[in-house]
Design a protein around this motif. Structure first.
Motif, PDB file in Angstrom:
ATOM      1  N   ALA A 233      11.893  14.626 -25.858  1.00  0.00           N
ATOM      2  CA  ALA A 233      11.293  14.744 -27.247  1.00  0.00           C
ATOM      3  C   ALA A 233       9.469  13.975 -26.596  1.00  0.00           C
ATOM      4  CB  ALA A 233      11.936  13.432 -27.869  1.00  0.00           C
ATOM      5  N   ALA A 234       9.729  13.077 -25.362  1.00  0.00           N
ATOM      6  CA  ALA A 234       9.038  11.905 -24.136  1.00  0.00           C
ATOM      7  C   ALA A 234       7.853  12.913 -24.209  1.00  0.00           C
ATOM      8  CB  ALA A 234       9.342  10.755 -23.919  1.00  0.00           C
ATOM      9  N   ALA A 235       8.325  14.174 -23.134  1.00  0.00           N
ATOM     10  CA  ALA A 235       7.795  15.163 -22.656  1.00  0.00           C
ATOM     11  C   ALA A 235       7.197  15.438 -23.397  1.00  0.00           C
ATOM     12  CB  ALA A 235       8.796  16.077 -21.495  1.00  0.00           C
ATOM     13  N   ALA A 236       7.425  16.346 -24.294  1.00  0.00           N
ATOM     14  CA  ALA A 236       6.710  16.882 -25.617  1.00  0.00           C
ATOM     15  C   ALA A 236       5.583  16.371 -26.056  1.00  0.00           C
ATOM     16  CB  ALA A 236       7.489  18.074 -26.275  1.00  0.00           C
ATOM     17  N   ALA A 237       5.912  14.779 -26.960  1.00  0.00           N
ATOM     18  CA  ALA A 237       5.054  13.787 -26.354  1.00  0.00           C
ATOM     19  C   ALA A 237       3.688  13.749 -26.127  1.00  0.00           C
ATOM     20  CB  ALA A 237       5.443  13.062 -27.343  1.00  0.00           C
ATOM     21  N   ALA A 238       3.726  14.172 -24.053  1.00  0.00           N
ATOM     22  CA  ALA A 238       3.257  13.234 -23.850  1.00  0.00           C
ATOM     23  C   ALA A 238       2.353  14.014 -23.844  1.00  0.00           C
ATOM     24  CB  ALA A 238       4.223  12.932 -22.380  1.00  0.00           C
ATOM     25  N   VAL A 239       3.031  15.909 -23.587  1.00  0.00           N
ATOM     26  CA  VAL A 239       1.759  16.743 -23.241  1.00  0.00           C
ATOM     27  C   VAL A 239       1.202  17.016 -24.166  1.00  0.00           C
ATOM     28  CG1 VAL A 239       1.958  19.716 -23.029  1.00  0.00           C
ATOM     29  CG2 VAL A 239       2.759  18.100 -21.678  1.00  0.00           C
ATOM     30  N   GLU A 240       1.652  17.187 -25.528  1.00  0.00           N
ATOM     31  CA  GLU A 240       0.863  17.329 -26.439  1.00  0.00           C
ATOM     32  C   GLU A 240      -0.811  16.492 -26.458  1.00  0.00           C
ATOM     33  OE1 GLU A 240       1.536  17.837 -31.903  1.00  0.00           O
ATOM     34  OE2 GLU A 240       3.324  17.081 -30.411  1.00  0.00           O
ATOM     35  N   ALA A 241      -0.543  15.052 -26.985  1.00  0.00           N
ATOM     36  CA  ALA A 241      -1.131  14.428 -27.156  1.00  0.00           C
ATOM     37  C   ALA A 241      -1.992  14.374 -25.951  1.00  0.00           C
ATOM     38  CB  ALA A 241      -0.825  12.615 -26.994  1.00  0.00           C
ATOM     39  N   GLY A 242      -1.230  14.194 -24.723  1.00  0.00           N
ATOM     40  CA  GLY A 242      -2.418  14.173 -22.960  1.00  0.00           C
ATOM     41  C   GLY A 242      -3.077  15.596 -23.605  1.00  0.00           C
ATOM     42  N   VAL A 243      -2.666  16.788 -23.504  1.00  0.00           N
ATOM     43  CA  VAL A 243      -3.697  17.833 -23.797  1.00  0.00           C
ATOM     44  C   VAL A 243      -5.134  18.257 -24.968  1.00  0.00           C
ATOM     45  CG1 VAL A 243      -3.838  20.512 -23.949  1.00  0.00           C
ATOM     46  CG2 VAL A 243      -1.885  19.133 -22.303  1.00  0.00           C
ATOM     47  N   ALA A 244      -3.969  17.714 -25.876  1.00  0.00           N
ATOM     48  CA  ALA A 244      -5.344  17.218 -26.958  1.00  0.00           C
ATOM     49  C   ALA A 244      -6.230  16.456 -27.049  1.00  0.00           C
ATOM     50  CB  ALA A 244      -4.306  16.618 -28.441  1.00  0.00           C
ATOM     51  N   ASP A 245      -6.293  15.521 -25.803  1.00  0.00           N
ATOM     52  CA  ASP A 245      -7.042  13.823 -25.511  1.00  0.00           C
ATOM     53  C   ASP A 245      -8.164  15.299 -24.654  1.00  0.00           C
ATOM     54  OD1 ASP A 245      -8.389  11.696 -25.285  1.00  0.00           O
ATOM     55  OD2 ASP A 245      -7.659  11.924 -23.146  1.00  0.00           O
ATOM     56  N   LEU A 246      -7.793  15.622 -23.404  1.00  0.00           N
ATOM     57  CA  LEU A 246      -8.569  15.969 -22.771  1.00  0.00           C
ATOM     58  C   LEU A 246      -9.237  17.533 -23.428  1.00  0.00           C
ATOM     59  CD1 LEU A 246      -5.728  16.529 -19.743  1.00  0.00           C
ATOM     60  CD2 LEU A 246      -7.943  14.911 -19.865  1.00  0.00           C
ATOM     61  N   ALA A 247      -8.452  18.070 -24.175  1.00  0.00           N
ATOM     62  CA  ALA A 247      -8.797  19.282 -24.886  1.00  0.00           C
ATOM     63  C   ALA A 247     -10.878  18.952 -25.535  1.00  0.00           C
ATOM     64  CB  ALA A 247      -7.751  20.063 -25.468  1.00  0.00           C
ATOM     65  N   GLY A 248      -9.968  18.153 -26.035  1.00  0.00           N
ATOM     66  CA  GLY A 248     -11.209  17.550 -27.300  1.00  0.00           C
ATOM     67  C   GLY A 248     -12.498  17.604 -26.388  1.00  0.00           C
ATOM     68  N   ARG A 249     -12.710  17.036 -25.595  1.00  0.00           N
ATOM     69  CA  ARG A 249     -13.638  16.523 -24.683  1.00  0.00           C
ATOM     70  C   ARG A 249     -13.859  18.097 -24.080  1.00  0.00           C
ATOM     71  NH1 ARG A 249     -11.307  12.546 -19.869  1.00  0.00           N
ATOM     72  NH2 ARG A 249      -9.218  11.443 -21.357  1.00  0.00           N
TER      73      ARG A 249
END
Length: 632
Positions: A233-249
């Motif tokens: 669950a932590a891995a899925a959350a880290a990927v989702e949050a991290g990539v959402a931030d990067l993609a937003g840029r």
């Protein structure tokens, strides 16, 4: 669950579907056996079993699923014994509590309670007639009659059961018609959701490879996986949050920005978390195990491990960060540093912490390229490798799982664990299935060499290219390495702490450039995972083995620190390679210092350095500290 808590409609629906003469026969149905025998004689093989509910229970709990006459005879005899030993209601209760009701997601559903929760999100006691008939219809072929995969077939089977209930005069036709008019009504719940779809696919592949299980559907097997639900669950959350931030840029144009994260137990090799992409429904391509991308600087620790293992260098060995021109098959190759600058003579530690390319290539040439390839193989790299100078900079393709295996060796003190997703498989009776055993852990690197690499990688996070982890809140003594390939097509970070190795990758599936280095792209994803799974007392520090000693040295020479040395550090060495002479630059005996290759004519500070290197050294001594690390 007690039979009294199971609705009468469900009991009757199951009996109508599987064995309407259950309360009359002694465990065997003569009419069913005759019908099955005729079918089998016509087909020439055992195709149909004519099984009563009691026979099904016996088969699932005590026998294999093979279709042979001998097995059917044993099944019949055991069914008779069970009927003699137990009351009918008890047999029915055990059957309803243990029958396989499908696998709508990541979980095998065993028993009516789990099935009711998974398909209808309610306890079995609250099932209505339509829901009861649907569950009863699934039993015969859970995969083929799944309301999620084949809703039309499931609906037809449900209505067939309702018609059978009317024919048996167990249900009034009006009730049955009303139930037939109802929709399927199934909904996804915690039981049916697959929280680790990429991992589940890897498990299925390993079950096929090690146990010969071609399909898990309808098998009723119990898979003992290595997955840790909290870490997943932590891995899925880290990927989702991290990539959402990067993609937003950068914005989502064309194929979406992708990421992968895998976490391993470095001692056992068990996969604890496995995220192969952002959305399994959109793409089943597993970027953890199926993707091959250039490793970049995340491969550099292998070069230094080979150097330490062969006693070619120490963490304090000075290596020239200067221009280099090589002739390769009639062509010239001149590697560059990421910032285009040269720092002169720097230590191996600094070269790793600041991810310098030129010293790493020089060290690789000194060690020898074939030994580095050989070590990479022993560390867990199975992808093709060539003994060319660019190997030192990770200019070859491998999978994230291979690279995570390499870092597991560093984290475990030099022992390569057998990476796996399955600890075992049990049949429906709870008995272990025979399969190919995992190979034992294998020592492939000395504990001393593994620790020296670990020490360098701790420095990467403490004050090198990975120090952003500190800024994001991870202040524990973790170890890791950034990696960035040409044009920033791949952003990597691989790191570890005692008992945990994790690797993150960020990039595009079509291999187009990104604006992110390993430190800017993959490191935040990795750090997010490590913070989410951080133990209450924090991550501990890996202790040095007995064969490693610590000495206080002058990093400008690698010699033992003397009173006049302006800068001193504590450094780790193999006991056999620890310095014994004082710093030659500040009062010690005249010797070349710990330098790679032939020393310059004079062992004086600044000799052999380009002007930029001497100027940087003067600034550091004047103002203290060091320049900001590159984003390697």
């Amino acid at each position: 669950m007690p039979l009294d808590e199971i609705p009468r409609d469900l009991v009757q629906a199951v009996l109508a579907a599987e064995d309407d003469g259950f309360f009359e026969h002694p465990g065997l149905s003569l009419s069913g056996i005759a019908r099955a025998l005729w079918t089998n004689l016509r087909g020439g093989t055992v195709r149909q079993g004519g099984s009563t509910l009691t026979q099904q229970l016996v088969k699932n709990r005590f026998l294999s699923a093979e279709r042979t006459l001998e097995r059917k005879l044993r099944e019949a005899l055991l069914a008779l014994f069970v009927e003699l030993r137990y009351e009918k209601r008890e047999i029915l209760r055990i059957y309803l509590d243990s029958i396989f009701w499908g696998k709508p997601g990541a979980v095998n559903l065993m028993g009516v309670g789990a099935a009711a929760r998974a398909y209808f999100d309610k306890p079995a006691a609250e099932l209505d007639l339509a829901e009861a008939a649907l569950l009863a219809g699934i039993i015969r072929a859970p995969a083929e009659l799944s309301p999620y995969r084949r809703p039309e077939a499931a609906l037809a089977r449900r209505n067939q059961i309702l018609d059978r209930l009317v024919a048996l005069r167990w249900v009034a036709s009006e009730r049955a018609e009303a139930a037939k008019a109802a929709p399927l009504g199934v909904r996804a719940t915690g039981y049916g959701q697959n929280r680790a779809p990429f991992f589940a696919a890897a498990v299925a592949a390993e079950a096929r490879r090690r146990y010969g299980i071609e399909s898990l559907a309808d098998a009723g097997l119990i898979l003992l996986s290595t997955l840790d639900e909290v870490e997943q669950a932590a891995a899925a959350a880290a990927v989702e949050a991290g990539v959402a931030d990067l993609a937003g840029r950068v914005g989502e144009r064309g194929a979406p920005l992708q990421a992968a994260l895998v976490a391993l137990d470095p001692l056992t090799g068990g996969a604890r978390a496995w995220v192969g992409g952002r959305d399994f429904r959109a793409s089943q391509f597993d970027r953890v195990s199926q993707m091959r991308r250039q490793a970049g600087s995340t491969f550099k620790p292998v070069v230094y491990a080979a150097a330490f293992a062969g006693e070619v260098a120490t963490p304090a060995t000075l290596i020239a960060d200067e221009p280099l021109l090589l002739e390769l098959a009639g062509r010239q190759w001149s590697p560059k540093n990421d910032d285009g600058e040269f720092l002169g003579w720097i230590s191996a530690r600094t070269a790793v912490e600041r991810s310098r390319n030129l010293p790493t290539v020089r060290l690789a040439l000194e060690v020898g390229l074939p030994p580095i390839v050989d070590l990479a193989r022993r560390l867990g790299v199975a992808s093709p490798l060539s003994p060319v100078p660019a190997l030192a900079l990770g200019a070859f393709e491998l999978s994230p799982l291979e690279l995570a295996t390499v870092y597991s060796v560093f984290a475990s003190g030099g022992v390569r664990p057998p990476v796996h997703t399955l600890d075992g498989v049990l049949d429906g009776r709870g008995q272990p299935l025979a399969g190919t055993a995992l190979p034992p852990p294998e020592r492939v690197l000395s504990p001393e060499a593994a620790y020296l690499v670990t020490s360098l990688l701790e420095g990467v996070v403490a004050h090198g290219t990975g120090q952003r982890a500190r800024q994001l809140g991870l202040t524990d003594p973790v170890a890791g390495k950034t990696g960035t390939t040409n044009q920033k097509r791949d952003a990597w970070f691989a790191g570890f702490a005692p008992g945990k190795v994790a690797l993150a990758w960020v990039g595009y599936d079509d291999n187009r450039p990104t604006p992110f280095s390993g430190a800017a792209g993959a490191l935040p994803v990795w750090t997010g995972f490590m913070l989410r799974t951080r133990p209450p007392g924090g991550y501990g520090q890996i202790a040095p083995p007995a064969g490693v000693v610590r000495r206080t040295i002058d990093p400008a020479s690698g010699g033992l620190a003397l009173p006049l040395c302006p800068q001193v550090i504590d450094e780790f060495f193999l006991a056999s390679r620890a310095p014994t002479l004082g710093c030659p630059l500040h009062g010690g005996p005249r010797w070349a210092g710990d330098r790679l290759g032939a020393p310059p004519p004079e062992a004086e500070e600044g000799q052999g350095e380009p002007e930029s290197g001497r100027f940087r050294r003067w600034l550091r001594r004047l103002f203290g500290g060091a320049a900001a690390p590159p984003q390697g």
